[in-house]
Design a protein around this motif. Sequence first.
Motif, PDB file in Angstrom:
ATOM      1  N   LEU A  59       0.908  -1.358  -0.130  1.00  0.00           N
ATOM      2  CA  LEU A  59       0.048  -0.087  -0.098  1.00  0.00           C
ATOM      3  C   LEU A  59       0.873   1.093   0.074  1.00  0.00           C
ATOM      4  N   ALA A  60       1.966   1.234   0.556  1.00  0.00           N
ATOM      5  CA  ALA A  60       2.789   2.353   0.689  1.00  0.00           C
ATOM      6  C   ALA A  60       3.421   2.539  -0.951  1.00  0.00           C
ATOM      7  N   THR A  61       3.715   1.563  -1.263  1.00  0.00           N
ATOM      8  CA  THR A  61       4.346   1.751  -2.838  1.00  0.00           C
ATOM      9  C   THR A  61       3.222   2.295  -3.842  1.00  0.00           C
ATOM     10  N   LEU A  62       1.950   1.774  -3.608  1.00  0.00           N
ATOM     11  CA  LEU A  62       1.080   2.221  -4.230  1.00  0.00           C
ATOM     12  C   LEU A  62       0.393   3.681  -4.264  1.00  0.00           C
ATOM     13  N   SER A  63       0.704   4.043  -2.880  1.00  0.00           N
ATOM     14  CA  SER A  63       0.309   5.511  -2.874  1.00  0.00           C
ATOM     15  C   SER A  63       1.565   6.372  -3.008  1.00  0.00           C
ATOM     16  N   GLY A  64       2.855   5.794  -3.642  1.00  0.00           N
ATOM     17  CA  GLY A  64       3.851   6.647  -3.695  1.00  0.00           C
ATOM     18  C   GLY A  64       4.793   6.955  -2.515  1.00  0.00           C
ATOM     19  N   ASN A  65       4.641   6.268  -1.439  1.00  0.00           N
ATOM     20  CA  ASN A  65       5.320   6.538  -0.516  1.00  0.00           C
ATOM     21  C   ASN A  65       6.774   5.399  -0.557  1.00  0.00           C
ATOM     22  N   LEU A  66       7.745   5.740  -1.190  1.00  0.00           N
ATOM     23  CA  LEU A  66       8.724   4.842  -1.402  1.00  0.00           C
ATOM     24  C   LEU A  66      10.005   5.183  -0.246  1.00  0.00           C
ATOM     25  N   GLN A  67      10.622   4.115  -0.183  1.00  0.00           N
ATOM     26  CA  GLN A  67      11.726   4.522   0.859  1.00  0.00           C
ATOM     27  C   GLN A  67      12.829   5.005   0.045  1.00  0.00           C
ATOM     28  N   ASN A  68      13.576   5.899   0.418  1.00  0.00           N
ATOM     29  CA  ASN A  68      14.481   6.665  -0.464  1.00  0.00           C
ATOM     30  C   ASN A  68      15.839   6.177  -0.514  1.00  0.00           C
ATOM     31  N   ASN A  69      16.215   4.907   0.656  1.00  0.00           N
ATOM     32  CA  ASN A  69      17.685   4.584   0.278  1.00  0.00           C
ATOM     33  C   ASN A  69      17.810   3.655  -1.021  1.00  0.00           C
ATOM     34  N   ASN A  70      17.133   2.640  -1.073  1.00  0.00           N
ATOM     35  CA  ASN A  70      17.185   1.849  -2.173  1.00  0.00           C
ATOM     36  C   ASN A  70      15.974   1.861  -3.325  1.00  0.00           C
ATOM     37  N   GLY A  71      15.474   2.967  -3.237  1.00  0.00           N
ATOM     38  CA  GLY A  71      14.269   3.230  -4.269  1.00  0.00           C
ATOM     39  C   GLY A  71      13.141   2.263  -4.219  1.00  0.00           C
ATOM     40  N   ALA A  72      13.050   1.422  -3.356  1.00  0.00           N
ATOM     41  CA  ALA A  72      11.914   0.319  -3.188  1.00  0.00           C
ATOM     42  C   ALA A  72      11.630  -0.157  -1.725  1.00  0.00           C
ATOM     43  N   ASN A  73      10.150  -0.279  -1.546  1.00  0.00           N
ATOM     44  CA  ASN A  73       9.713  -0.744  -0.176  1.00  0.00           C
ATOM     45  C   ASN A  73      10.366  -2.245  -0.476  1.00  0.00           C
ATOM     46  N   ARG A  74      10.482  -3.114   0.410  1.00  0.00           N
ATOM     47  CA  ARG A  74      10.836  -4.488   0.422  1.00  0.00           C
ATOM     48  C   ARG A  74      10.773  -5.226   1.673  1.00  0.00           C
ATOM     49  N   VAL A  75      10.521  -6.502   1.564  1.00  0.00           N
ATOM     50  CA  VAL A  75      10.309  -7.516   2.568  1.00  0.00           C
ATOM     51  C   VAL A  75      11.360  -8.592   2.339  1.00  0.00           C
ATOM     52  N   VAL A  76      12.403  -8.764   3.117  1.00  0.00           N
ATOM     53  CA  VAL A  76      13.404  -9.575   2.711  1.00  0.00           C
ATOM     54  C   VAL A  76      13.024 -10.856   3.549  1.00  0.00           C
ATOM     55  N   LEU A  77      13.448 -12.063   2.895  1.00  0.00           N
ATOM     56  CA  LEU A  77      12.671 -13.151   3.342  1.00  0.00           C
ATOM     57  C   LEU A  77      13.925 -14.204   3.439  1.00  0.00           C
ATOM     58  N   GLU A  78      13.945 -14.879   4.537  1.00  0.00           N
ATOM     59  CA  GLU A  78      14.979 -15.861   4.994  1.00  0.00           C
ATOM     60  C   GLU A  78      14.133 -17.035   5.592  1.00  0.00           C
ATOM     61  N   ARG A  79      14.854 -18.220   5.751  1.00  0.00           N
ATOM     62  CA  ARG A  79      14.005 -19.364   6.104  1.00  0.00           C
ATOM     63  C   ARG A  79      13.269 -19.148   7.485  1.00  0.00           C
ATOM     64  N   MET A  80      14.017 -18.655   8.520  1.00  0.00           N
ATOM     65  CA  MET A  80      13.620 -18.630   9.943  1.00  0.00           C
ATOM     66  C   MET A  80      13.279 -17.351  10.240  1.00  0.00           C
ATOM     67  N   ARG A  81      13.253 -16.309   9.399  1.00  0.00           N
ATOM     68  CA  ARG A  81      12.891 -14.849   9.804  1.00  0.00           C
ATOM     69  C   ARG A  81      12.654 -14.157   8.395  1.00  0.00           C
ATOM     70  N   TYR A  82      12.225 -12.882   8.632  1.00  0.00           N
ATOM     71  CA  TYR A  82      11.960 -11.931   7.618  1.00  0.00           C
ATOM     72  C   TYR A  82      12.104 -10.611   7.981  1.00  0.00           C
ATOM     73  N   GLY A  83      12.572  -9.679   7.158  1.00  0.00           N
ATOM     74  CA  GLY A  83      12.629  -8.270   7.586  1.00  0.00           C
ATOM     75  C   GLY A  83      11.768  -7.401   6.639  1.00  0.00           C
ATOM     76  N   TYR A  84      11.284  -6.269   7.092  1.00  0.00           N
ATOM     77  CA  TYR A  84      10.372  -5.245   6.599  1.00  0.00           C
ATOM     78  C   TYR A  84      10.769  -3.941   7.171  1.00  0.00           C
ATOM     79  N   ILE A  85      10.485  -3.011   6.021  1.00  0.00           N
ATOM     80  CA  ILE A  85      10.721  -1.669   6.412  1.00  0.00           C
ATOM     81  C   ILE A  85       9.745  -1.200   7.521  1.00  0.00           C
ATOM     82  N   ASN A  86      10.114  -0.733   8.495  1.00  0.00           N
ATOM     83  CA  ASN A  86       9.467  -0.027   9.675  1.00  0.00           C
ATOM     84  C   ASN A  86       9.098   1.415   9.391  1.00  0.00           C
ATOM     85  N   THR A  87       8.281   1.972  10.327  1.00  0.00           N
ATOM     86  CA  THR A  87       7.806   3.646  10.102  1.00  0.00           C
ATOM     87  C   THR A  87       9.104   4.309   9.956  1.00  0.00           C
ATOM     88  N   ASN A  88      10.295   4.201  10.560  1.00  0.00           N
ATOM     89  CA  ASN A  88      11.307   5.138  10.233  1.00  0.00           C
ATOM     90  C   ASN A  88      12.223   4.548   9.185  1.00  0.00           C
TER      91      ASN A  88
END
Length: 154
Positions: A59-88
């Motif tokens: 939803l953040a991407t569809l509304s144009g609210n992109l993260q500035n560091n890498n140019g994309a909002n992302r969710v990083v997937l690993e087998r036992m954990r996952y990473g997401y972009i928080n509000t900061n």
Amino acid sequence: MKSQENIEGSLLVEVVLYMTIFSLVIGMVLLLHNEEQREYHVFDREGRILFAHVKRMQLATLSGNLQNNNGANRVVLERMRYGYINTNNSLVYRNLPESMHIEFTGTYPSIRFTAHKGVGKVFTVTLVDDLIRYKRTFIFARQSGRIRWEESKF
């Protein structure tokens, strides 16, 4: 007369003993079922949290609210954990319980939501609980606002 009283008394003891054994067996079965219910609630909670993080990025991407560091909002997937972009706008990891793991169908273990429009690739992320043998598969495209999930027992 005494032999008749002993027979009636022993019958009462046998009935009480059988009732005790039967109630213990029922109690153990209910306890096992209760453990499975608790594990399913943990599985359901983790699935809904994963869904919420992916949906927020989408939803953040569809509304144009992109993260500035890498140019994309992302969710990083690993087998036992996952990473997401928080509000900061920083990458935060969430560890899964030991009985669960993530399976991903993409080529790179990261879901990148970018600002480009058009038809995007369809991805599936599967949360698997090996203890209760449940799978919840999330199916979505990067550019659409829809995510659906399917749940199955294996």
